[in-house]
Design an enzyme around this catalytic site. Structure first.
Site, short mmCIF file in Angstrom:
data_model
loop_
_atom_site.label_atom_id
_atom_site.label_comp_id
_atom_site.label_asym_id
_atom_site.label_seq_id
_atom_site.Cartn_x
_atom_site.Cartn_y
_atom_site.Cartn_z
N ASP A 83 21.87 30.01 -38.88
CA ASP A 83 20.49 30.45 -38.79
C ASP A 83 19.56 29.27 -39.11
OD1 ASP A 83 18.43 32.31 -38.53
OD2 ASP A 83 18.56 32.98 -40.63
N HIS A 84 18.61 29.00 -38.24
CA HIS A 84 17.62 27.93 -38.46
C HIS A 84 18.21 26.55 -38.76
CE1 HIS A 84 14.03 30.36 -38.20
NE2 HIS A 84 14.65 31.29 -38.89
N GLY A 215 12.73 37.53 -38.48
CA GLY A 215 11.75 38.12 -39.39
C GLY A 215 11.53 39.59 -39.13
N SER A 217 12.83 42.42 -40.72
CA SER A 217 13.12 43.44 -41.73
C SER A 217 11.96 44.42 -41.82
CB SER A 217 13.36 42.79 -43.09
OG SER A 217 14.70 42.33 -43.19
N ASN A 257 17.36 39.79 -36.22
CA ASN A 257 17.76 39.22 -37.51
C ASN A 257 17.26 40.08 -38.66
OD1 ASN A 257 18.62 37.16 -35.88
ND2 ASN A 257 17.44 35.55 -36.91
N SER A 260 15.92 40.30 -45.33
CA SER A 260 15.20 40.86 -46.48
C SER A 260 15.63 42.28 -46.82
CB SER A 260 13.69 40.84 -46.23
OG SER A 260 13.23 39.51 -46.17
#
Ligand code: ZN
Length: 312
Positions: A83-84, A215, A217, A257, A260
């Site tokens: 991831d990233h 992002g 969640s 994704n 959180s």
């Protein structure tokens, strides 16, 4: 089956109008909670590792934990994804180190620079049977979520996507349509919005091409309440409504994704357990309900948001 890439997962997800969950893993309980849920529901799953996770748990431990999950859950396809990835070097290290998928995040670079770095990763990855996700547009971070969400300049520009994909040869693309990282995505009273018009325009320009949402969640308010009730302090934690994500999953979005929400679920379970059992000190005692909370959260996402139950 051994670890797989996301190629087949995404092809079936695109055609079937659902998305595959990509859950961040940092330790054994998280890996087990996610894969036990996916296994019971016969869902494909992506386990993803961030640079922070590699720093926390070390590359070798994470890879071995995921390999153990593959042995434990042989009936579902599992992909291991970076991831990233900030640059070619970390992507190379993960490709060489057993990952089946990597993200090169060049979204903070200039367009041409993003293309060049992504292209470099794609050439190295494809030669070794590994797939690559890239990003165009820029997601807001935790602190400036509100300002940036209101700023059109941060959204993905659909006019750039065809050139980017054709020049890089990338396998999937993360776009910015209003999601953001972290548990504090919006101000109280502010209405979360996703730019479905951008998603539609991107998928019109890239027919059949898998899109990724970061992002994403939802920060369930019942769990935030539990955290705050048992000594936590997370006022105003707000995420993306699940019905919006469900809608995105029926469109070109093939990977969503979620990080959180798993953290929030674990923390709520541990805080509650600790408060109710002040004399207990065996980590297995509070990590057991924590692992169960991860499993319940992932089961909920698979059935209610992603729509990928029974698709393994
Ligand atoms: Zn992300």
């Amino acid at each position: 089956m051994p670890l797989v890439t996301t190629t087949e997962m995404f092809k079936k997800a695109y055609e079937g109008g659902y998305a595959v969950g990509a859950f961040n893993v940092n330790n054994m309980e998280i890996v087990q909670g996610i894969t036990e849920a996916a296994s019971e529901l016969k869902a494909p799953v992506i386990l993803q590792v961030s640079a922070g996770a590699r720093k926390y748990a070390k590359h070798a431990y994470l890879v071995k934990l995921v390999e153990a999950a593959v042995v434990d859950c042989p009936e579902i396809p599992i992909a291991l994804h970076l991831d990233h990835g900030a640059d070619f070097e970390i992507c190379k290290s993960c490709i060489d180190g057993g990952f089946t998928s990597v993200m090169i995040d060049g979204s903070s670079r200039a367009f041409e620079d993003n293309i060049a770095e992504t292209r470099k990763v794609v050439e190295y990855a494809h030669a070794r049977g590994v797939v690559v996700e890239a990003e165009l547009g820029k997601l807001a971070g935790i602190e400036d979520a509100v300002n940036v969400a209101a700023d059109d300049a941060q959204f993905t520009n659909p006019a750039e996507v065809e050139e980017f994909v054709s020049k890089t040869g990338v396998d999937s693309l993360a776009i910015a349509i209003g999601t953001s990282h972290g548990a504090f995505k919006f101000k109280p009273g502010q209405k979360p919005q996703l730019r479905f018009d951008i998603l539609e325009e991107v998928s019109r320009r890239l027919p059949g091409f898998p899109i990724v949402l970061h992002g994403a969640s939802s920060v369930p308010q019942d769990l935030v309440k539990v955290i705050n009730q048992f000594g936590g302090a997370m006022p105003d934690a707000i995420g993306i409504p699940e019905e919006m994500l469900r809608q995105a999953a029926t469109m070109a979005v093939c990977k969503i994704n979620i990080d959180s929400d798993v953290r929030v679920a674990m923390t709520a379970a541990i805080r509650k357990y600790m408060a109710e059992n002040p004399s207990h000190f065996d980590p297995r005692q509070y990590l057991t309900p924590a692992r169960t909370a991860v499993k319940e959260m992932v089961s909920h996402k698979i059935t209610e948001v992603l729509g990928c139950a029974g698709k393994a």
